[in-house]
Write an enzyme that holds these catalytic residues in place. Structure first.
Site, short mmCIF file in Angstrom:
data_model
loop_
_atom_site.label_atom_id
_atom_site.label_comp_id
_atom_site.label_asym_id
_atom_site.label_seq_id
_atom_site.Cartn_x
_atom_site.Cartn_y
_atom_site.Cartn_z
N CYS A 1 11.28 60.43 78.56
CA CYS A 1 12.59 60.29 77.91
C CYS A 1 12.54 60.74 76.44
O CYS A 1 12.34 61.91 76.18
CB CYS A 1 13.10 58.87 78.08
SG CYS A 1 14.90 58.74 77.81
N LYS B 1 27.23 59.14 77.68
CA LYS B 1 25.86 58.79 78.01
C LYS B 1 25.50 59.22 79.42
O LYS B 1 26.27 59.03 80.37
CB LYS B 1 25.66 57.27 77.86
CG LYS B 1 24.22 56.80 78.10
CD LYS B 1 24.09 55.28 77.91
CE LYS B 1 22.64 54.84 78.10
NZ LYS B 1 22.48 53.37 77.93
N HIS C 1 13.68 58.31 83.85
CA HIS C 1 12.87 57.09 83.90
C HIS C 1 12.49 56.75 85.34
O HIS C 1 12.92 55.74 85.90
CB HIS C 1 13.66 55.92 83.30
CG HIS C 1 13.75 55.93 81.81
ND1 HIS C 1 12.69 55.58 81.00
CD2 HIS C 1 14.76 56.27 80.99
CE1 HIS C 1 13.06 55.68 79.73
NE2 HIS C 1 14.30 56.10 79.70
N GLU D 1 9.89 55.48 86.19
CA GLU D 1 9.14 54.22 86.17
C GLU D 1 10.02 52.98 86.24
O GLU D 1 9.52 51.86 86.44
CB GLU D 1 8.25 54.16 84.92
CG GLU D 1 8.95 53.74 83.64
CD GLU D 1 9.78 54.82 82.97
OE1 GLU D 1 10.36 54.56 81.90
OE2 GLU D 1 9.85 55.94 83.53
N ARG E 1 23.54 44.23 79.26
CA ARG E 1 23.23 44.04 77.84
C ARG E 1 24.28 44.72 76.97
O ARG E 1 24.78 44.14 76.00
CB ARG E 1 21.85 44.62 77.55
CG ARG E 1 21.42 44.59 76.09
CD ARG E 1 20.35 45.64 75.83
NE ARG E 1 20.85 46.99 76.01
CZ ARG E 1 20.08 48.05 76.18
NH1 ARG E 1 18.76 47.92 76.22
NH2 ARG E 1 20.61 49.25 76.33
#
Length: 302
Positions: free
Chosen positions: A142, A163, A235, A237, A249
């Site tokens: 990233c 985003k 990502h 992972e 969040r």
């Protein structure tokens, strides 16, 4: 084979519950085996979650791996205790005289800043330069991938209108590349970023190749021609719930955030998300450890 991690690391019990073979340093030191030495520069704010995600993947291969966690000395982490860092992490100054078989540089929540505005950029540049001579191969994730493309190859990032957030479809561009051996021609992977890098700029660079890209998410995996620098803009992972945690969040903070694309069943945040990228995650990390670390690293560094 086991993964060797610091004694009493909190992730140990969770890894054992998942049947990941782990051992601490005291036991590994009694074995006459040359393990792979992997350093992880963890720039993520919730460091313990990232530790768990990466250790799970490094511990799922036939190779014995010893892990050294690194953190930046020029930035104070707010989401992890100082005692955790003091106990389980080292700074770059403590390891810069050593050589590592592999290095992982994670993402970081600083992508909206120009690289030169990041408070640890000077330290980051020193680490990136050091990796060219003291590391066999580096896996950048990233923001870490964007930083590597900028520092090593002069390719800057740009800000997205919206985003890039969700699970997107990708296509394999170089089916014979060892890093993506076993990948489906089309596969999915998570992304969570406000910036991107031009696919065209990477394709046109004489020292880089694009291994995978996405119509929706753009560049995904790039590799240097000498195969020592690997950049992954997403990502793989991530756990199944990671995007959901980020979404909730941001909602709690009052941020204007859209539901992650192609993620929740029926696009309903009340539904449990599924991990639809797990097999390719394990393939990527096992291929990296085998073909780019184990097969290439010298038994004894000169």
């Amino acid at each position: 084979m086991p993964i060797n991690i610091p004694k009493d690391l909190p992730a140990t019990d969770l890894l054992k519950k998942e049947k990941i073979f782990v051992m601490d340093e005291s036991r590994s030191n009694q074995q006459d085996i040359r393990p792979l030495n992997i350093a992880i520069l963890n720039l993520m704010p919730e460091k313990e979650k990232t530790e768990m995600q990466l250790l799970r993947l490094l511990g799922n291969t036939p190779l014995q791996v010893t892990v050294t966690f690194l953190h930046t000395a020029t930035h104070i982490s707010k989401n992890v205790s100082k005692s955790h860092l003091d106990t389980f992490y080292k700074t770059f100054n403590e390891v810069k005289e050593f050589r590592f078989d592999g290095l992982i540089i994670t993402g970081a929540p600083v992508e909206t800043l120009a690289f030169e505005e990041v408070d640890y950029w000077e330290e980051m540049k020193e680490i990136l330069e050091w990796s060219k001579t003291n590391v066999t191969t580096t896996l950048h994730i990233c923001w870490g991938a964007q930083a590597a493309l900028y520092y090593h190859y002069g390719i800057d990032k740009y800000t997205l209108d919206q985003k890039c957030f969700g699970v997107f479809q990708h296509t394999v561009q170089e089916s014979t590349a060892k890093l993506i051996r076993g990948f489906n021609d089309v596969f999915v992977a998570p992304h969570s970023r406000h910036t991107s890098v031009s696919v065209h700029a990477v394709e046109e660079h004489p020292n880089l190749s694009v291994l995978s890209k996405s119509e929706q998410a753009g560049l995904f995996i790039a590799i240097s021609n000498d195969e020592r620098m690997i950049m992954v803009t997403g990502h793989l992972e991530y756990d199944a719930e990671t995007l959901s945690d980020e979404f909730k969040r941001d909602l709690a903070r009052g941020n204007d955030i859209a539901i992650p694309s192609n993620y929740y069943p029926d696009d309903n945040p009340n539904n449990q998300p599924l991990n639809t990228w797990r097999s390719h995650t394990h393939l990527l990390f096992s291929n990296w450890l085998n073909y780019y670390v184990y097969q290439e690293t010298p038994y004894e560094w000169a």
